[in-house]
Design a protein around this motif. Structure first.
Motif, short mmCIF file in Angstrom:
data_model
loop_
_atom_site.label_atom_id
_atom_site.label_comp_id
_atom_site.label_asym_id
_atom_site.label_seq_id
_atom_site.Cartn_x
_atom_site.Cartn_y
_atom_site.Cartn_z
N THR A 1 0.77 -1.12 -0.08
CA THR A 1 0.08 -0.02 0.09
C THR A 1 0.70 1.16 -0.12
OG1 THR A 1 -1.85 1.07 0.99
CG2 THR A 1 -0.18 0.00 2.61
N ASP A 2 0.22 2.42 -0.26
CA ASP A 2 0.87 3.61 -0.39
C ASP A 2 1.43 4.27 0.89
OD1 ASP A 2 1.29 3.31 -3.19
OD2 ASP A 2 -0.45 4.30 -3.67
N ILE A 3 0.34 3.89 1.99
CA ILE A 3 0.18 4.44 3.25
C ILE A 3 1.26 3.87 4.16
CG2 ILE A 3 -1.03 5.01 5.31
CD1 ILE A 3 -3.58 4.77 3.65
N PRO A 4 2.42 4.49 4.65
CA PRO A 4 3.68 4.01 5.45
C PRO A 4 2.85 3.25 6.74
CG PRO A 4 3.46 6.24 5.58
CD PRO A 4 2.49 6.07 4.72
N SER A 5 3.55 2.26 7.23
CA SER A 5 2.89 1.64 8.34
C SER A 5 3.43 2.28 9.72
CB SER A 5 3.81 0.17 8.29
OG SER A 5 5.06 0.51 8.43
N ASP A 6 2.40 1.93 10.59
CA ASP A 6 2.74 2.59 11.87
C ASP A 6 2.62 2.13 12.98
OD1 ASP A 6 -0.07 1.99 11.57
OD2 ASP A 6 -1.00 3.83 11.88
N ILE A 7 2.79 0.67 12.94
CA ILE A 7 2.93 -0.25 14.07
C ILE A 7 3.61 -1.37 13.59
CG2 ILE A 7 0.65 -1.41 13.62
CD1 ILE A 7 0.37 -1.96 16.75
N LEU A 8 4.55 -1.98 14.66
CA LEU A 8 5.49 -2.98 14.14
C LEU A 8 4.99 -4.21 15.08
CD1 LEU A 8 7.80 -4.01 12.59
CD2 LEU A 8 9.46 -3.19 14.45
N VAL A 9 4.78 -5.41 14.80
CA VAL A 9 4.45 -6.50 15.28
C VAL A 9 5.44 -7.45 15.35
CG1 VAL A 9 2.64 -8.29 15.84
CG2 VAL A 9 2.03 -5.80 15.15
N GLN A 10 6.05 -7.90 16.48
CA GLN A 10 7.21 -8.84 16.39
C GLN A 10 6.75 -10.38 17.08
OE1 GLN A 10 10.21 -8.06 15.73
NE2 GLN A 10 11.19 -10.30 15.70
N ILE A 11 6.84 -11.34 16.39
CA ILE A 11 6.30 -12.50 16.77
C ILE A 11 7.60 -13.56 16.31
CG2 ILE A 11 4.78 -14.64 16.73
CD1 ILE A 11 2.86 -12.69 15.71
N GLY A 12 8.52 -13.93 17.51
CA GLY A 12 9.69 -14.72 17.40
C GLY A 12 10.63 -13.83 16.95
N ASP A 13 11.14 -14.36 15.53
CA ASP A 13 12.01 -13.37 14.80
C ASP A 13 11.53 -13.16 13.30
OD1 ASP A 13 11.46 -16.17 13.59
OD2 ASP A 13 13.51 -16.60 13.00
N ILE A 14 10.03 -13.09 13.46
CA ILE A 14 9.37 -12.45 12.25
C ILE A 14 8.76 -11.23 12.55
CG2 ILE A 14 7.57 -13.03 10.63
CD1 ILE A 14 9.83 -14.80 10.34
N THR A 15 8.66 -10.32 11.66
CA THR A 15 8.34 -9.05 11.89
C THR A 15 7.29 -8.30 10.95
OG1 THR A 15 10.43 -8.26 12.91
CG2 THR A 15 8.94 -6.52 12.34
N PHE A 16 6.16 -7.74 11.45
CA PHE A 16 5.09 -7.45 10.39
C PHE A 16 5.11 -6.04 10.54
CE2 PHE A 16 4.14 -11.87 11.79
CZ PHE A 16 3.77 -12.46 10.49
N HIS A 17 4.97 -5.23 9.65
CA HIS A 17 4.89 -3.98 9.37
C HIS A 17 3.52 -3.51 8.85
CE1 HIS A 17 9.36 -3.20 9.84
NE2 HIS A 17 9.52 -4.22 9.15
N LEU A 18 2.65 -3.10 9.84
CA LEU A 18 1.34 -2.95 9.75
C LEU A 18 0.71 -1.65 10.04
CD1 LEU A 18 0.35 -6.34 11.18
CD2 LEU A 18 0.75 -6.07 8.95
#
Length: 661
Positions: free
Chosen positions: A36-53
């Motif tokens: 998406t064109d909108i930058p992410s504003d929250i980072l979710v960390q689960i183990g060694d995997i990172t989600f930019h949401l």
């Protein structure tokens, strides 16, 4: 009925009410990004995997995310760590896609993790109608639980979702679904199962004329972890399945997960189409939904036994012991003994070991010698665990006694299994089979040099005398013990031989015993005497008819010639000693008689010497005269001349007195 061929492999669910347009997710390394064109504003960390949401899509459907962000002191929180989320990064990826309105395919492999993740994130109907909890529950209820294959797969995938899967009743519902289908009439089965013969055509369902074996569900259920297998078996028991099938399923499971139980068990190794214990998340599926069946789970077979560690094996053994049906002979005695061997090796709880020993004692007559040769794991005193066999024998005797004393107990009332419903033999026949088994076991353990004489004797004498019609087995065990223990004293050898009766030995055993130089001489004599008595009885019975007994030798001479030369020399020496003792006894008797005569003569002389010595000549002469007179008077009375004799007697003393004066 829903089945893998009745719907797509994944049921897509999506929503586009969040107002954020996206083309999907893409991964770079260990990080996920939203297209998406909108930058992410929250980072979710689960183990060694990172989600930019983005916060808005998550907050609109996840009550837990709302509470974490708005109840936090830091209102500008932009990073969350959710390491305890059930299902891990894979489940959160699907949940995040659902929040963004991306289509998500629900399958049997991901539904349990996604359902637990939705519960963790609190994606309820309070936030939005048709939220993730509702959709996953509907898929479980209407699709998964109606499918045999999917119920197995979902239950398998719940292994890494404790305690969420338990609390959400996923394990219970899948177990009951599997139990219901396993107890169904095999003639009405339409679902795929492992081991089903493949059809030549491309049809996904079996032909109507094909016969379904009663154990069709064994292989599929055996891929489950032990706690889930216990849940399934418990549910099957409640639904009333035959106990022999339950026992066979337990044997199949134990043989597959415990390599030590595979000896002699059917279907011990998984087939090429069988399933392994690899994680469902690593499973690959062949073809489309039309192929169906659990045989599509692909994994390496060599991973199966090596992943089971000692702790897991102990738990498997304890669980199998606890779920074995109470009915006798629901599983073979051979399987129980192998299970007991592993229980001792893995140091299972003593209460469960005792319970298993009692179960073995209930059907001890069906045991085999190879299964009884259990190594002694606790101590190094003996090679084999003789004390264990002693306890098993005691349990058997207690069981036989209780059955014999109960007027309402029928030993064959619950014996209808693989033998086609054949009836159990009488108690005496069971004891005879056990006696032969114990004799064979004694012959094996007698070769152990550390085997004590007391243990050997106690085990040999544990059974009543009526259990053995012949003591040939005991004789072989005794002979083996004498071979392995050549340093026994004469007293110990006699004590050892007391466990057998010479009268119960067969002709061959008597011939062997008569020439066995390891036996005490007294035992050999008893054997020969017993055979001689049989010969005498046979000759006595022959006068009235044909005798049924055939002596091992025709006469005494042949009997003696069959004995070793050392025994004959021993008998000759013993006979000479006996004759010498007889001669000495006669000599002692003669000397005793002489001494007795001499003693009587000395007694008479002593009596004479004991009389008074100071007597006058007058007194002595008077006594002699009186004695003489009395004698003459008695003779006169006998001849009829009493008067003449009396006058003569009166005159004589008068003249004698006159002459003296």
């Amino acid at each position: 009925m829903w089945e893998s061929g009745d719907y797509d492999t994944g049921s897509p669910i999506s929503t586009a009410k969040n107002g954020l347009h996206t083309d999907g997710f893409h991964q770079r390394g260990h990080s996920w990004f939203v297209s998406t064109d909108i930058p992410s504003d929250i980072l979710v960390q689960i183990g060694d995997i990172t989600f930019h949401l983005h916060k808005f899509p998550l907050l609109s459907r996840c009550a837990k995310m709302n509470r974490i962000i708005y109840e936090s002191r830091d209102g500008e929180i932009n990073k969350l760590c959710l390491d305890d989320l059930p299902g891990g990064a894979d489940a959160f990826e699907l949940a995040a896609k659902f929040c963004y309105g991306v289509a998500v395919n629900l399958t049997a492999t991901n539904i349990s993790g996604l359902r637990c993740a939705a519960e963790y994130l609190e994606m309820t109907e309070d936030l939005e109608e048709g939220n993730l909890i509702f959709k996953t529950e509907a898929f479980l209820s209407y699709v998964v639980l109606s499918s045999w294959r999917d119920s197995i797969v979902v239950l398998k995938s719940c292994e890494n979702l404790s305690p969420w899967a338990e609390n959400l009743q996923i394990v219970r519902r899948c177990s009951e679904s599997i139990a219901w289908k396993a107890c169904a009439n095999p003639k009405g089965i339409r679902w795929q199962y492992t081991g089903k013969p493949r059809s030549s055509s491309n049809e996904s369902s079996p032909s109507r004329g094909a016969l379904v074996p009663p154990d069709w569900w064994f292989e599929d259920v055996s891929i489950l972890r032990i706690d889930h297998f216990v849940r399934v078996v418990t549910a099957i028991k409640v639904k009333g399945m035959r106990y022999e099938l339950i026992g066979a399923a337990i044997v199949h499971y134990g043989s597959k997960w415990l390599p030590g139980l595979a000896e002699g068990a059917a279907a011990a190794a998984p087939s090429d189409e069988g399933c392994s214990i690899s994680s469902i998340s690593n499973a690959a599926w062949k073809g489309g939904g039309g192929s169906g069946g659990l045989h599509v789970i692909v994994a390496e077979n060599h991973e199966f036994p090596t992943t089971v560690q000692t702790k897991d094996q102990r738990m498997i053994v304890e669980s199998l012991i606890s779920i074995i049906p109470q009915q006798r002979d629901c599983v073979s005695c051979s399987f129980l003994l192998r299970l007991l061997r592993m229980a001792n090796m893995l140091k299972v709880a003593p209460a469960l070991v005792t319970e298993l020993e009692k179960r073995v004692g209930m059907q001890f007559e069906h045991a085999t010698l190879s299964d009884l040769l259990i190594p002694c794991f606790n101590t190094k005193e003996t090679i084999y665990d003789v004390d264990l066999v002693q306890r098993l024998l005691e349990h058997f005797l207690v069981q036989e006694q209780s059955e014999g004393s109960s007027p309402t107990r029928h030993p064959s009332s619950d014996l209808k299994m693989y033998d086609g419903g054949s009836q159990r033999g009488s108690h005496l026949n069971a004891k005879m089979r056990v006696a032969r088994l114990v004799d064979g076991y004694l012959t094996e353990v007698a070769r152990d040099r550390n085997m004590s004489l007391t243990k050997f004797q106690v085990l040999a004498e544990a059974l009543p005398e009526s259990a053995r019609t012949s003591d040939d087995g005991l004789y072989r065990a005794v002979d083996s013990y004498l071979k392995a223990h050549p340093t026994l004293t004469e007293h110990e050898r006699k004590r050892l031989c007391r466990v057998m009766e010479c009268q119960k030995l067969s002709m061959d055993a008597c011939m062997h015993a008569a020439q066995n130089e390891r036996l005490p001489l007294r035992v050999v004599v008893q054997v020969l005497f017993s055979e001689q008595m049989k010969i005498s009885n046979a000759l006595a019975l022959k006068e009235g008819g044909e005798s049924q007994y055939q002596p091992m030798v025709p006469n005494r001479k042949t009997l003696l010639e069959g004995t070793p030369q050392s025994f004959q020399e021993g008998w000759t020496t013993a006979k000479k000693d006996i004759n010498t003792l007889k001669f000495e006894v006669e000599s002692v008797k003669a000397k005793y008689s002489e001494l007795q005569n001499e003693m009587e003569a000395l007694q008479r002389e002593l009596n004479k010497l004991a009389k008074p010595k100071q007597t006058s000549a007058w007194t002595s002469g008077w006594k002699k005269l009186s004695k003489f007179t009395n004698t003459k008077t008695t003779e006169a009375n006998d001849n009829g001349s009493q008067v003449a004799t009396a006058d003569q007697t009166r005159k004589t003393p008068r003249r004698w007195r006159n002459s003296i004066s």
